[in-house]
Design an enzyme around this catalytic site. Sequence first.
Site, PDB file in Angstrom:
ATOM      1  N   ARG A 120       1.177  -1.058   0.136  1.00 15.01           N
ATOM      2  CA  ARG A 120       0.224  -0.354   0.242  1.00 15.01           C
ATOM      3  C   ARG A 120       0.696   1.604   0.102  1.00 15.01           C
ATOM      4  O   ARG A 120       1.014   2.082  -0.921  1.00 15.01           O
ATOM      5  CB  ARG A 120      -0.831   0.083   1.490  1.00 15.01           C
ATOM      6  N   ASP A 146      -3.694  -0.896  -2.015  1.00 11.99           N
ATOM      7  CA  ASP A 146      -4.731  -0.717  -1.079  1.00 11.99           C
ATOM      8  C   ASP A 146      -5.736  -2.043  -1.482  1.00 11.99           C
ATOM      9  O   ASP A 146      -6.500  -1.486  -1.689  1.00 11.99           O
ATOM     10  CB  ASP A 146      -4.563   0.616  -0.650  1.00 11.99           C
ATOM     11  N   ASN A 178      -1.687 -12.447   1.301  1.00 13.30           N
ATOM     12  CA  ASN A 178      -0.565 -11.946   2.375  1.00 13.30           C
ATOM     13  C   ASN A 178      -1.255 -11.319   4.023  1.00 13.30           C
ATOM     14  O   ASN A 178      -1.460 -11.214   4.891  1.00 13.30           O
ATOM     15  CB  ASN A 178       0.755 -11.966   2.426  1.00 13.30           C
ATOM     16  N   TYR A 188     -10.245 -10.146  13.845  1.00 17.71           N
ATOM     17  CA  TYR A 188      -9.372 -10.593  12.931  1.00 17.71           C
ATOM     18  C   TYR A 188     -10.059 -12.545  12.068  1.00 17.71           C
ATOM     19  O   TYR A 188      -9.781 -13.035  11.537  1.00 17.71           O
ATOM     20  CB  TYR A 188      -8.390 -11.298  14.013  1.00 17.71           C
ATOM     21  N   LYS A 235     -10.949 -14.081   8.855  1.00 13.91           N
ATOM     22  CA  LYS A 235     -10.062 -15.520   8.535  1.00 13.91           C
ATOM     23  C   LYS A 235     -10.955 -16.938   8.290  1.00 13.91           C
ATOM     24  O   LYS A 235     -10.606 -16.922   7.007  1.00 13.91           O
ATOM     25  CB  LYS A 235      -9.141 -15.904   9.606  1.00 13.91           C
TER      26      LYS A 235
END
Length: 229
Positions: free
Chosen positions: A33, A58, A85, A154, A158
């Site tokens: 980014r 970004d 990633n 998070y 995920k």
Amino acid sequence: MPTALITGANRGLGLETAHQLGEKGFHVLAGVRNGEAGRRAEAILRGAGVKADFIALDMASPASIAEAAQAVWQVAGGLDVLINNAAVHYDTHQRVGAPDFDVVEEALTINTVGPWRISVAVLELLRRSDHPRIVNVSSESGAWSSMTGTTPAYSLSKIGLNALTRMMASEFRGEGILVNAVCPGWTATDMGGGGRPIPDGARGIVWAATLPDDGPTGGFFRDGKPIAW
């Protein structure tokens, strides 16, 4: 020379994955980014003998994602591997009953929707590859089998990425695009804050990026071995 686009490639697992793929003869496109951080990563990789180019990317911006896909074509002329990633907000300070929804929404945007957007944006490039691969860098925090009320932003992002992995693997199976999720384990990155050496975590990502054509798709792996969803 095969080409790999790695999001969040300026540090930690992303940068180490770039190193390891470069050692295997890949042209690495470092999706970052921040321009200064991206150019620094490019210089580090080139200094290590890796063919590398910085791509401005970004993951929170649909326009930036579309522009990055065009840049991949202009810089490399094709794409063989996409490694999703980049990630944010390992929110150990939060619980599901008292969330900051701004954090939750940003995590979902960057960790789940962003990988979906960039995968679609480069899909035609991957379809031209002889050995196309998509690797979604996930986490055991996003596994049904170990889900708790901690790190809610998070973990939710995920588990969404894991679901996206299954969906894309099913959709693209007939085209030879192998799509897998990889948990690198608790690793000594800025986000992880401890754990095993970064190169150990990156090896499983590289394994999934370089699978043979008859390799698995739609799986969840750590160190090349299946783990529970």
